[in-house]
Design a protein around this motif. Structure first.
Motif, PDB file in Angstrom:
ATOM      1  N   VAL A  84       0.772  -1.513  -0.130  1.00 14.06           N
ATOM      2  CA  VAL A  84       0.019  -0.296  -0.002  1.00 14.06           C
ATOM      3  C   VAL A  84       0.829   1.333   0.047  1.00 14.06           C
ATOM      4  O   VAL A  84       0.614   2.148  -1.031  1.00 14.06           O
ATOM      5  N   ILE A  85       1.838   1.488   1.024  1.00  9.03           N
ATOM      6  CA  ILE A  85       2.546   2.622   0.804  1.00  9.03           C
ATOM      7  C   ILE A  85       3.652   2.978  -0.190  1.00  9.03           C
ATOM      8  O   ILE A  85       3.519   3.610  -0.682  1.00  9.03           O
ATOM      9  N   LEU A  86       3.930   1.348  -0.738  1.00  9.37           N
ATOM     10  CA  LEU A  86       4.352   1.490  -1.935  1.00  9.37           C
ATOM     11  C   LEU A  86       3.914   1.927  -3.973  1.00  9.37           C
ATOM     12  O   LEU A  86       4.253   2.473  -4.537  1.00  9.37           O
ATOM     13  N   GLN A  87       3.099   1.187  -4.318  1.00  8.91           N
ATOM     14  CA  GLN A  87       1.688   1.448  -4.207  1.00  8.91           C
ATOM     15  C   GLN A  87       0.093   2.270  -4.263  1.00  8.91           C
ATOM     16  O   GLN A  87      -0.179   2.699  -5.346  1.00  8.91           O
ATOM     17  N   GLY A 133       2.651  11.964  -0.744  1.00 13.03           N
ATOM     18  CA  GLY A 133       1.832  11.534   0.067  1.00 13.03           C
ATOM     19  C   GLY A 133       0.639  11.280  -0.936  1.00 13.03           C
ATOM     20  O   GLY A 133       0.463  11.689  -2.016  1.00 13.03           O
ATOM     21  N   VAL A 134      -0.594  10.808  -0.284  1.00  8.56           N
ATOM     22  CA  VAL A 134      -1.280  10.367  -1.496  1.00  8.56           C
ATOM     23  C   VAL A 134      -3.045  11.219  -0.234  1.00  8.56           C
ATOM     24  O   VAL A 134      -3.372  10.731   1.312  1.00  8.56           O
ATOM     25  N   ARG A 166      -8.146   8.754  -2.306  1.00  3.47           N
ATOM     26  CA  ARG A 166      -7.310   8.318  -3.906  1.00  3.47           C
ATOM     27  C   ARG A 166      -6.946   7.374  -3.512  1.00  3.47           C
ATOM     28  O   ARG A 166      -6.106   6.115  -4.736  1.00  3.47           O
ATOM     29  N   ILE A 167      -6.108   6.428  -2.617  1.00  3.69           N
ATOM     30  CA  ILE A 167      -5.345   5.313  -1.842  1.00  3.69           C
ATOM     31  C   ILE A 167      -6.100   3.866  -2.688  1.00  3.69           C
ATOM     32  O   ILE A 167      -7.127   4.146  -2.839  1.00  3.69           O
ATOM     33  N   TYR A 178     -18.031  -1.667  -6.128  1.00  8.62           N
ATOM     34  CA  TYR A 178     -18.503  -1.261  -5.097  1.00  8.62           C
ATOM     35  C   TYR A 178     -17.964  -1.725  -3.820  1.00  8.62           C
ATOM     36  O   TYR A 178     -18.553  -1.050  -2.939  1.00  8.62           O
ATOM     37  N   VAL A 179     -17.093  -2.628  -3.749  1.00  8.43           N
ATOM     38  CA  VAL A 179     -15.973  -2.889  -2.385  1.00  8.43           C
ATOM     39  C   VAL A 179     -15.323  -1.996  -2.159  1.00  8.43           C
ATOM     40  O   VAL A 179     -15.704  -1.787  -1.341  1.00  8.43           O
ATOM     41  N   LEU A 180     -14.237  -1.664  -3.621  1.00 10.34           N
ATOM     42  CA  LEU A 180     -13.074  -0.415  -3.132  1.00 10.34           C
ATOM     43  C   LEU A 180     -13.806   0.672  -3.381  1.00 10.34           C
ATOM     44  O   LEU A 180     -12.839   1.203  -2.169  1.00 10.34           O
ATOM     45  N   GLY A 181     -14.162   1.108  -3.935  1.00 12.45           N
ATOM     46  CA  GLY A 181     -14.833   2.667  -4.704  1.00 12.45           C
ATOM     47  C   GLY A 181     -14.397   2.610  -5.769  1.00 12.45           C
ATOM     48  O   GLY A 181     -13.060   2.283  -5.828  1.00 12.45           O
ATOM     49  N   ILE A 182     -14.710   3.497  -6.648  1.00 14.70           N
ATOM     50  CA  ILE A 182     -14.055   3.975  -8.354  1.00 14.70           C
ATOM     51  C   ILE A 182     -13.085   4.595  -7.381  1.00 14.70           C
ATOM     52  O   ILE A 182     -11.811   4.524  -8.192  1.00 14.70           O
ATOM     53  N   GLY A 183     -12.553   5.365  -6.409  1.00 12.74           N
ATOM     54  CA  GLY A 183     -11.710   6.112  -6.648  1.00 12.74           C
ATOM     55  C   GLY A 183     -10.103   5.468  -6.493  1.00 12.74           C
ATOM     56  O   GLY A 183      -9.080   6.120  -6.093  1.00 12.74           O
ATOM     57  N   HIS A 184     -10.492   3.703  -5.871  1.00 10.17           N
ATOM     58  CA  HIS A 184      -9.695   3.595  -5.193  1.00 10.17           C
ATOM     59  C   HIS A 184      -8.953   2.225  -6.367  1.00 10.17           C
ATOM     60  O   HIS A 184      -7.433   1.901  -5.828  1.00 10.17           O
ATOM     61  N   LEU A 185      -9.052   2.937  -7.410  1.00 12.91           N
ATOM     62  CA  LEU A 185      -8.624   1.650  -8.352  1.00 12.91           C
ATOM     63  C   LEU A 185      -7.707   2.064  -9.207  1.00 12.91           C
ATOM     64  O   LEU A 185      -7.261   3.446  -9.329  1.00 12.91           O
ATOM     65  N   TYR A 186      -6.607   1.759  -9.791  1.00 16.27           N
ATOM     66  CA  TYR A 186      -5.525   2.274 -10.861  1.00 16.27           C
ATOM     67  C   TYR A 186      -5.889   3.297 -12.270  1.00 16.27           C
ATOM     68  O   TYR A 186      -7.287   2.585 -12.991  1.00 16.27           O
ATOM     69  N   THR A 187      -5.724   3.870 -11.671  1.00 11.27           N
ATOM     70  CA  THR A 187      -6.134   4.783 -12.590  1.00 11.27           C
ATOM     71  C   THR A 187      -5.335   5.079 -14.275  1.00 11.27           C
ATOM     72  O   THR A 187      -5.879   5.577 -15.240  1.00 11.27           O
ATOM     73  N   LYS A 188      -4.522   3.848 -14.384  1.00 13.31           N
ATOM     74  CA  LYS A 188      -3.817   4.607 -15.982  1.00 13.31           C
ATOM     75  C   LYS A 188      -3.829   2.344 -16.186  1.00 13.31           C
ATOM     76  O   LYS A 188      -2.848   1.948 -16.890  1.00 13.31           O
TER      77      LYS A 188
END
Length: 411
Positions: free
Chosen positions: A105-108, A121-122, A126-127, A232-242
């Motif tokens: 989580v810290i690295l990615q 920082g994050v 959005r993490i 639904y579970v994680l939330g779209i803001g917490h997914l990989y953006t690329k």
């Protein structure tokens, strides 16, 4: 014996194995995983053919994750070969998996923004919760619990699996659950908002996109149930953006990594290739690796080991190709069953080759660099994935800060 702890650097080796001969090919294989990761991370811009396949199909980069998972699965068979206290062994395995998960989580998760800004920082909204180390930790704990609790039951003997048929039942159950959810869940129409912070679009305002689905069992990038579960579970803001599917022709992504407004709406959506549903079949890769570890722990003859590994590898490779032939695509982002079997078999075949070269014929002088990398794999992974090594190299310049090795390579 050798460094058996997945990406951990020789930590917590079992006392029962201290007098066993060192199996150097395990470290070499782990070092090969790190080497391949570095090649595809830094060489993809020069040789695009080695980068991840945009969706269906496999390229060189698509073998790295299964290779990591495979070798992570081998270790529990050796570390937990003899467990006097199952509860204590479980506690240690869970603690080790949690450490690896949160390190991931810290690295990615978004703390390190890249070599350009040199900032960290994050926003907690959005993490990114899932990633490479997180997936390895999940697969590892599944394999470890199988080894601790299910390896000492009496029952059928299936070839060299002996009393490990229960592991195969777990693997089959995970695959069945995966298939049921992937093909059985209904995916409705969905919408999402893209803000300038997460969008490649040169826009100052947030944009809302609608994706038309209303289907069941779709394996495309827009309407698969794996993405729906993560949203639904994680939330779209917490997914990989690329996600790599932005490289598909339909998305018309430019050389600057921007997706035009005219592209289909799903091209702008985030998607996590290390998502929840695909972690089920990823864990099966670890269970497959666990069976190779059983052979290594129980058979002492080189010939018998190689025969057992080769037979198993060829068998699951054939099954994987058959599933691909009947319509289950090789897809890394969804970690389909056909992809899981063929890449796991490829990892097994690669391990057989390395074992033959290093431990049977003794060609360690040819692989000593990979062996060293394998013995320090976690440290190297941290340096590479956090971009600390690149930032350090970038700090060396001639006259002007732009005249550094990193900038020259990217020109």
């Amino acid at each position: 014996m050798a460094n058996y702890e997945l990406l951990l650097d020789g930590e917590d080796r079992p006392a029962t194995n201290r007098r066993s001969p060192r199996v150097a090919s395990l470290d070499v294989f782990r070092g090969l995983c790190i080497f391949l990761m570095m090649v595809v991370d830094y060489g993809a811009s020069i040789f695009p053919v080695i980068t991840h396949s945009p969706w269906n199909g496999v390229h060189l980069a698509d073998f790295v994750m299964p290779f990591f998972l495979f070798i992570a699965g081998v270790s529990p068979a050796l570390v937990y070969k003899k467990v006097p206290d199952r509860l204590e062994a479980t506690r240690k395995a869970v603690l080790r998996a949690l450490k690896l998960f949160f390190l991931g989580v810290i690295l990615q998760g978004g703390y390190f923004h890249g070599v350009s800004s040199m900032t960290y920082g994050v926003d907690v909204e959005r993490i990114r919760w899932l990633g490479i180390l997180q997936r390895i930790s999940i697969g590892y704990i599944v394999a470890a619990l199988c080894e601790i609790w299910l390896s000492h039951q009496t029952g059928w003997e299936i070839g060299f699996f002996k009393s490990y048929y229960s592991h195969l039942c777990v693997a089959f159950s995970l695959s069945a659950i995966y298939a049921g959810l992937l093909y059985g869940l209904y995916v409705p129409d969905w919408q999402f908002k893209v803000s300038p912070a997460t969008s490649s679009l040169p826009s100052n305002d947030s944009s809302v996109y609608m994706v038309k689905c209303s289907v069941r069992g779709d394996l495309g990038p827009a309407c698969n149930s794996a993405g729906m579960i993560d949203r639904y579970v994680l939330g779209i803001g917490h997914l990989y953006t690329k996600p790599v599917y932005k490289n598909l022709k339909e998305c018309n992504m430019t050389t600057n990594g921007e997706v035009p407004e005219s592209s289909p709406s799903w091209c702008h959506a985030p998607f996590d290739p290390e998502g929840i549903l695909s972690s089920l079949t990823a864990a099966v890769t670890c269970i497959i690796g666990l069976q190779y570890g059983h052979v290594l722990a129980q058979l002492q003859d080189h010939k018998r080991r190689l025969e057992s590994w080769s037979l198993f590898s060829v068998s699951i490779f054939g099954i994987g190709l058959f599933l691909a032939f009947i319509g289950i695509p090789l897809n890394k982002s969804l970690y389909t069953i056909s992809y899981m079997l063929t890449t796991s078999a490829s990892a097994g075949i690669t391990f057989c080759i390395l074992y033959l070269l290093v431990d049977v014929y003794g060609f360690r002088s040819l692989t000593f660099v990979l062996e060293w990398m394998g013995m320090h794999s976690l440290s190297i992974f941290v340096l590479v994935s956090s971009n600390l090594a690149i930032i350090a190299i970038q700090g060396l310049y001639f006259h002007d800060r732009k005249n550094n090795i990193v900038s020259i390579v990217h020109r």
